[in-house]
Write an enzyme that holds these catalytic residues in place. Structure first.
Site, mmCIF file in Angstrom:
data_model
loop_
_atom_site.group_PDB
_atom_site.id
_atom_site.type_symbol
_atom_site.label_atom_id
_atom_site.label_comp_id
_atom_site.label_asym_id
_atom_site.label_seq_id
_atom_site.Cartn_x
_atom_site.Cartn_y
_atom_site.Cartn_z
ATOM 1 N N HIS A 124 0.869 -1.178 0.000
ATOM 2 C CA HIS A 124 0.000 0.000 0.000
ATOM 3 C C HIS A 124 0.910 1.234 0.000
ATOM 4 C CE1 HIS A 124 -2.826 2.940 1.786
ATOM 5 N NE2 HIS A 124 -3.790 2.135 1.414
ATOM 6 N N ASP A 201 3.101 -4.234 8.074
ATOM 7 C CA ASP A 201 1.869 -3.483 7.881
ATOM 8 C C ASP A 201 0.710 -4.449 8.131
ATOM 9 O OD1 ASP A 201 -0.435 -2.354 6.923
ATOM 10 O OD2 ASP A 201 0.427 -1.630 5.043
ATOM 11 N N GLN A 204 -4.475 -4.970 7.172
ATOM 12 C CA GLN A 204 -5.472 -5.919 6.670
ATOM 13 C C GLN A 204 -5.416 -7.278 7.369
ATOM 14 O OE1 GLN A 204 -7.875 -5.054 4.763
ATOM 15 N NE2 GLN A 204 -7.122 -3.145 3.905
ATOM 16 N N LYS A 227 -10.589 -0.174 10.714
ATOM 17 C CA LYS A 227 -10.805 -1.364 9.884
ATOM 18 C C LYS A 227 -11.205 -2.562 10.738
ATOM 19 C CE LYS A 227 -7.284 -0.053 6.457
ATOM 20 N NZ LYS A 227 -7.990 0.519 5.324
ATOM 21 N N CYS A 367 -4.787 2.573 -3.646
ATOM 22 C CA CYS A 367 -3.506 3.038 -3.078
ATOM 23 C C CYS A 367 -2.389 2.032 -3.303
ATOM 24 C CB CYS A 367 -3.637 3.357 -1.589
ATOM 25 S SG CYS A 367 -4.864 4.603 -1.231
HETATM 26 N N1 7TS Z 1 -1.850 -0.674 4.623
HETATM 27 C C1 7TS Z 1 -2.769 -1.443 4.018
HETATM 28 C C2 7TS Z 1 -2.410 -2.840 3.614
HETATM 29 C C3 7TS Z 1 -4.048 -0.933 3.808
HETATM 30 O O1 7TS Z 1 -4.960 -1.704 3.227
HETATM 31 C C4 7TS Z 1 -4.348 0.391 4.214
HETATM 32 C C5 7TS Z 1 -5.682 1.022 3.949
HETATM 33 C C6 7TS Z 1 -3.357 1.127 4.856
HETATM 34 C C7 7TS Z 1 -2.111 0.562 5.033
HETATM 35 C C8 7TS Z 1 -3.592 2.510 5.359
HETATM 36 O O2 7TS Z 1 -4.481 2.484 6.425
HETATM 37 P P1 7TS Z 1 -5.004 3.860 7.063
HETATM 38 O O3 7TS Z 1 -5.959 3.418 8.104
HETATM 39 O O4 7TS Z 1 -3.829 4.562 7.570
HETATM 40 O O5 7TS Z 1 -5.666 4.600 5.933
HETATM 41 N N2 7TS Z 1 -6.340 0.479 2.864
HETATM 42 C C9 7TS Z 1 -7.412 0.976 2.235
HETATM 43 C C10 7TS Z 1 -8.015 0.300 1.187
HETATM 44 O O6 7TS Z 1 -7.656 -0.782 0.746
HETATM 45 N N3 7TS Z 1 -9.064 1.033 0.761
HETATM 46 O O7 7TS Z 1 -9.125 2.153 1.494
HETATM 47 C C11 7TS Z 1 -8.104 2.129 2.419
#
Ligand code: 7TS
Length: 413
Positions: A124, A201, A204, A227, A367
């Site tokens: 990501h 990371d 997910q 999430k 992303c």
């Molecule tokens: N890493 C992964 C693997 C992710 O899927 C996401 C967010 C992030 C980092 C960033 O997370 P945040 O909470 O800091 O935004 N992924 C997604 C997605 O797949 N669709 O919208 C956000």
């Protein structure tokens, strides 16, 4: 079919009372953000109505209550990921901020010119861009582990890309597009053999399966509350305590200090050294309630439920010749984010037709532009599942995709 999690769990989520374009809501975008159970929403209201006060400073009852609840939430997060102690959990805004914290605080301090940072081609942007910035500031360079046709990391390449110059390996535990669950424990062993630290990371993975940082052996793990049934604006960085102790702070300001003089300051111990200013008290507390909720349902049950759903979705989508699914087919080695394309219909068109049916999916590059470039497509559509999804949701998705097919086969090309 009887699923690992009963349908009744949906009653805990007020949003499922909603209709979209007159249709019942079919929410298939939990990889972007999950829905919130009533218990979490009520915890937010309770904080603001009953004990709203700043933490770590008040002498009065309200402030003591808020501080106790905030620190209790930290203990819940720590227990959830099997940290050795609560002080290994730093509250951040999100996964993104947690990774930036490591990249800046650890990276700016320890990286030297000529050092290498090993990432994968499925990261990501939030586990890529911070490393690009820090690498360019320090004269370090980035290397990448690729993935194969099925969406698995090519571990044989570690031989070549992991060297004594590698100082950081940063890898996602579960891809938000391909769904691949990466063998982090094996990568950690190989990285530690060359003296590199490993940043995982977990955006997910932590919401969807039991995660144990001691078993993984990783040095840092980043994840987001929103999430995993918690509120937006709260996340965490787990870090091994010795590493946190040896790291300089990320942000400077109130609350992270011990003694401040005009020219120098000393800092608190971790994790407070990394939590400058007023933290996100309400959302941290409500995140703790979300974790209680997930534990009550059971993380093993959630993982089993999602495996059942993704297997069902893979079977149903296979019936449609025009649908191309990306990522592994083996549900033991993948999570429930499922990216696909419908012939040459643009994913935005797919998402728009589905929206008319009350179905929410994500369309775009999610992303992960380099990953999509590797796949040879500009964008994909993505359905992603969580504990409240059912087989009927997938039936609705398939019916919606049949509608997409009908609509677009009529357009002369
Ligand atoms: N890493 C992964 C693997 C992710 O899927 C996401 C967010 C992030 C980092 C960033 O997370 P945040 O909470 O800091 O935004 N992924 C997604 C997605 O797949 N669709 O919208 C956000």
């Amino acid at each position: 079919m009887r699923m690992a999690i009963p349908r009744t769990v949906r009653e805990d989520f007020p949003i499922f009372r909603r209709r979209v374009h007159g249709k019942p809501l079919v929410y298939l975008d939990s990889a972007a953000t999950s829905q919130k159970p009533r218990q979490v929403i009520e915890a937010l209201v309770r904080y603001y109505e009953e004990y709203n006060a700043n933490v770590h400073r008040g002498i009065y009852t309200l402030a003591e209550e808020a501080t106790a609840k905030y620190e209790e939430a930290r203990r819940k997060v720590a227990t959830f990921i099997h940290a050795r102690r609560p002080e290994e959990v730093i509250f951040t805004r999100s996964t993104t901020e947690a990774i930036n914290l490591v990249a800046y605080a650890w990276g700016l301090h320890y990286l030297r010119e000529g050092d290498e940072i090993l990432l994968t081609e499925m990261e990501h942007h939030s586990n890529l861009v911070p490393w690009q910035i820090v690498a360019s500031l320090k004269g370090a360079s980035l290397r990448f582990l690729s993935f194969d046709e099925e969406g698995y990391l090519v571990l044989d390449d570690l031989e070549r890309v992991l060297t004594e110059r590698t100082k950081v390996v940063a890898v996602s535990h579960q891809s938000n597009v391909l769904g691949t669950i990466n063998p982090v424990d094996e990568i950690v062993k190989r990285a530690h053999d060359v003296g590199a630290i490993v940043v995982v990371d977990g955006a997910q993975s932590v919401p969807h399966m039991p995660v144990d940082v001691q078993k993984l052996g990783c040095d840092f793990l980043a994840f987001s509350g929103h999430k995993m049934c918690g509120p937006t604006g709260i996340g965490a960085l787990y870090g091994r305590y010795e590493l946190l102790e040896a790291m300089p702070p990320f942000h400077g300001g109130g609350e992270m200090i011990q003694l401040v003089q005009l020219h120098t300051s000393t800092y608190k111990d971790p994790p407070w050294k990394f939590e400058a200013g007023t933290p996100n008290i309400a959302d941290a507390i409500a995140w703790g309630v979300a974790i209680d909720y997930l534990c009550e349902v059971g993380m093993e049950a959630i993982r089993t439920h999602e495996k059942e759903l993704v297997q069902y979705a893979l079977n149903r989508l296979q019936e449609m010749a025009e649908v191309k699914v990306y990522g592994p087919r083996d549900v033991e080695r993948r999570g429930s984010a499922l990216a696909f394309n419908v012939a040459d219909v643009h994913p935005h068109d797919v998402a728009q037709v589905l929206d008319q049916e009350g179905i929410c999916i994500r369309a775009g590059h999610h992303c992960t532009q380099p990953l999509h470039r590797r796949l040879g497509v500009a964008a994909t559509a993505r359905a992603s599942f969580y504990l409240y999804n059912t087989e009927e949701d997938i039936d609705q998705l398939v019916a919606g995709l049949q509608r997409v097919r009908e609509l677009f086969s009529r357009v002369p090309r």
